[in-house]
Design a protein around this motif. Sequence first.
Motif, PDB file in Angstrom:
ATOM      1  N   LEU A 126       0.874  -1.226   0.025  1.00  0.00           N
ATOM      2  CA  LEU A 126       0.044  -0.042   0.063  1.00  0.00           C
ATOM      3  C   LEU A 126       0.714   1.394   0.086  1.00  0.00           C
ATOM      4  O   LEU A 126       0.283   2.234  -0.397  1.00  0.00           O
ATOM      5  CB  LEU A 126      -0.954  -0.079   1.062  1.00  0.00           C
ATOM      6  CG  LEU A 126      -1.958  -1.129   1.416  1.00  0.00           C
ATOM      7  CD1 LEU A 126      -2.897  -1.090   2.489  1.00  0.00           C
ATOM      8  CD2 LEU A 126      -2.752  -1.182  -0.005  1.00  0.00           C
ATOM      9  N   ALA A 127       2.197   0.969   0.493  1.00  0.00           N
ATOM     10  CA  ALA A 127       2.910   2.339   0.579  1.00  0.00           C
ATOM     11  C   ALA A 127       3.294   2.582  -0.743  1.00  0.00           C
ATOM     12  O   ALA A 127       3.735   3.600  -1.207  1.00  0.00           O
ATOM     13  CB  ALA A 127       4.172   2.186   1.370  1.00  0.00           C
ATOM     14  N   ASP A 183      -7.575   8.376  -1.834  1.00  0.00           N
ATOM     15  CA  ASP A 183      -7.835   8.518  -0.324  1.00  0.00           C
ATOM     16  C   ASP A 183      -7.371   7.062   0.273  1.00  0.00           C
ATOM     17  O   ASP A 183      -8.249   6.264   0.239  1.00  0.00           O
ATOM     18  CB  ASP A 183      -9.291   8.423  -0.357  1.00  0.00           C
ATOM     19  CG  ASP A 183      -9.895   8.595   1.061  1.00  0.00           C
ATOM     20  OD1 ASP A 183      -9.282   8.709   1.994  1.00  0.00           O
ATOM     21  OD2 ASP A 183     -10.940   8.535   1.231  1.00  0.00           O
ATOM     22  N   LEU A 184      -6.328   7.178   0.974  1.00  0.00           N
ATOM     23  CA  LEU A 184      -5.721   6.136   1.636  1.00  0.00           C
ATOM     24  C   LEU A 184      -5.744   6.362   3.309  1.00  0.00           C
ATOM     25  O   LEU A 184      -5.218   7.228   3.633  1.00  0.00           O
ATOM     26  CB  LEU A 184      -4.280   5.696   1.196  1.00  0.00           C
ATOM     27  CG  LEU A 184      -3.445   4.864   1.946  1.00  0.00           C
ATOM     28  CD1 LEU A 184      -3.889   3.286   1.425  1.00  0.00           C
ATOM     29  CD2 LEU A 184      -2.046   4.779   1.359  1.00  0.00           C
ATOM     30  N   GLU A 185      -6.541   5.350   3.881  1.00  0.00           N
ATOM     31  CA  GLU A 185      -6.755   5.606   5.250  1.00  0.00           C
ATOM     32  C   GLU A 185      -5.399   5.701   6.043  1.00  0.00           C
ATOM     33  O   GLU A 185      -4.396   4.850   5.926  1.00  0.00           O
ATOM     34  CB  GLU A 185      -7.402   4.276   5.854  1.00  0.00           C
ATOM     35  CG  GLU A 185      -7.890   4.326   7.110  1.00  0.00           C
ATOM     36  CD  GLU A 185      -8.617   3.136   7.625  1.00  0.00           C
ATOM     37  OE1 GLU A 185      -8.318   2.638   8.698  1.00  0.00           O
ATOM     38  OE2 GLU A 185      -9.487   2.872   7.101  1.00  0.00           O
ATOM     39  N   GLY A 200       1.158  -1.127   5.600  1.00  0.00           N
ATOM     40  CA  GLY A 200       2.084  -2.041   6.283  1.00  0.00           C
ATOM     41  C   GLY A 200       1.254  -2.970   7.311  1.00  0.00           C
ATOM     42  O   GLY A 200       2.137  -3.483   7.889  1.00  0.00           O
ATOM     43  N   THR A 201       0.301  -2.834   7.354  1.00  0.00           N
ATOM     44  CA  THR A 201      -0.585  -3.456   8.669  1.00  0.00           C
ATOM     45  C   THR A 201      -1.453  -4.644   8.014  1.00  0.00           C
ATOM     46  O   THR A 201      -1.775  -5.458   8.689  1.00  0.00           O
ATOM     47  CB  THR A 201      -1.618  -2.639   9.163  1.00  0.00           C
ATOM     48  OG1 THR A 201      -2.620  -2.268   8.075  1.00  0.00           O
ATOM     49  CG2 THR A 201      -1.234  -1.221   9.651  1.00  0.00           C
ATOM     50  N   ALA A 202      -1.324  -4.848   6.692  1.00  0.00           N
ATOM     51  CA  ALA A 202      -2.170  -5.977   6.104  1.00  0.00           C
ATOM     52  C   ALA A 202      -1.017  -7.026   5.733  1.00  0.00           C
ATOM     53  O   ALA A 202       0.043  -6.889   5.394  1.00  0.00           O
ATOM     54  CB  ALA A 202      -2.933  -5.520   4.984  1.00  0.00           C
ATOM     55  N   ALA A 251      -2.120  -7.540  -3.680  1.00  0.00           N
ATOM     56  CA  ALA A 251      -3.447  -7.670  -4.621  1.00  0.00           C
ATOM     57  C   ALA A 251      -4.020  -6.393  -4.732  1.00  0.00           C
ATOM     58  O   ALA A 251      -4.605  -5.996  -5.951  1.00  0.00           O
ATOM     59  CB  ALA A 251      -4.206  -8.718  -4.006  1.00  0.00           C
ATOM     60  N   THR A 252      -4.266  -5.871  -3.729  1.00  0.00           N
ATOM     61  CA  THR A 252      -4.742  -4.061  -3.440  1.00  0.00           C
ATOM     62  C   THR A 252      -4.033  -3.303  -4.568  1.00  0.00           C
ATOM     63  O   THR A 252      -4.482  -2.591  -5.412  1.00  0.00           O
ATOM     64  CB  THR A 252      -4.607  -3.483  -2.385  1.00  0.00           C
ATOM     65  OG1 THR A 252      -5.462  -4.353  -1.192  1.00  0.00           O
ATOM     66  CG2 THR A 252      -5.394  -2.253  -2.310  1.00  0.00           C
ATOM     67  N   TYR A 253      -2.723  -3.452  -4.580  1.00  0.00           N
ATOM     68  CA  TYR A 253      -1.912  -2.548  -5.360  1.00  0.00           C
ATOM     69  C   TYR A 253      -2.280  -3.056  -6.938  1.00  0.00           C
ATOM     70  O   TYR A 253      -2.483  -1.904  -7.847  1.00  0.00           O
ATOM     71  CB  TYR A 253      -0.522  -2.764  -5.320  1.00  0.00           C
ATOM     72  CG  TYR A 253       0.314  -1.969  -6.217  1.00  0.00           C
ATOM     73  CD1 TYR A 253       1.006  -0.751  -5.859  1.00  0.00           C
ATOM     74  CD2 TYR A 253       0.870  -2.310  -7.335  1.00  0.00           C
ATOM     75  CE1 TYR A 253       1.691   0.017  -6.554  1.00  0.00           C
ATOM     76  CE2 TYR A 253       1.585  -1.607  -8.148  1.00  0.00           C
ATOM     77  CZ  TYR A 253       2.088  -0.419  -7.752  1.00  0.00           C
ATOM     78  OH  TYR A 253       2.926   0.273  -8.529  1.00  0.00           O
TER      79      TYR A 253
END
Length: 401
Positions: free
Chosen positions: A260-261, A281-283, A288-290, A297-299
């Motif tokens: 995510l980073a 909009d990244l919480e 780094g927490t998942a 996969a999100t990327y």
Amino acid sequence: MQTELMPDSRRRRTVCATATILVAAPAAIAPPSVWLVALVAVLAMTVAILRRPLGPASPVLAAGLVAAFSIAVDIGYAGRQGLVLPWLPFEFASVLVLVGRVIRRADVRRAAVVGSALTLTLLALPLRFTLRLPHAVLAPSVVAVAMAMFPAAGAVGVGLYLRANDDRRARAVQRARREQRLEVARDLHDFVAHEVTGILLEVQAAQVEAYDEEQVGELLSRLEAAGLRALDSMDHTLRTLRDPETSAAAEPPPTRVRSLADLPELVDRFLASGVIGGALDLEPGLAGTAPREIEDATYRVVLEALTNVRRHAPSTDRLEVEVVRTPGPALRVTVTDSGRQGGSGGLAARRPDGGGTGLAGLTERITALGGDLTAGPHAGGWRVRGVLPLRPDLTDKTDRV
């Protein structure tokens, strides 16, 4: 056969020479009629010990010759029956080894033919002695053949068991290589195709709009950076494919993993052309927490959605990327474009087939992780949304990798 293609070591040749000399030595003081019995025993031992007993000849062929020679001696031996006993155990043990080896290593047809011939040889060996007993009757021969059946069946069973294990291992290697090729194909689509699509759209935009000198310089810088990233992805793929004969025990080369980073840089590069406006909009604190698989996969969901926007809706004026944690717990990633068509006619319009094979492959990846991926029209534009579960068991598994 596989291992027989390897050259014989010096130690193996020394053991073979020593064993054959010791087994053949008693024939020097025996009648000439026994020499053939000793010779077939020595031949069987040599073929059983050495990987390539006849040089370039196939080891299966060598085993077949042992079977033919042994049966010929059974039929043609004319000496005293008691003189065959010193060599009979050595020949029997050697043929047992050959039965298991041929059934394990040879192809199906040759394993059936040569394996059957060797098994028949095992059953016939005791008859070399029993059929020549004085006043021979059928009972001793039947008992001897019946006793030989047990070790023969054991050799056949061991060969079949090892062959089944080898087949399972080969299928596992094929599956692993297929998965690796699919992973490489996904990397090529996700990373290289993304950069090449960006370069193509930049060039198309430059063809339909006049750029001043400063804009041309910025364009060339963006093209150079995109080309370098595409080359880097290609280099990574080539390193993965460099050794296609990697053994089954070796771990497959790792594929590219993003987190995510890396999303802010990805979205910023996409918006840098200035053609499309948008935001990420990244919480806060989520990167780094998942688990690594979930973040990668999100990327890829965002990457695929951006690539499809470039290919199918380059004239959209707004793009929103949202990555948040939801109850479950789960990670939800949403990419939405406004879908406004128009502007430069030189740019490709959204095609009716949607995301094509990229979304299909991505759906398989998300589903394998226990998530869900949807893509379709939304508020006049297009929305891609993925929901990936953050299960504790998946997190623990990822931490152990």
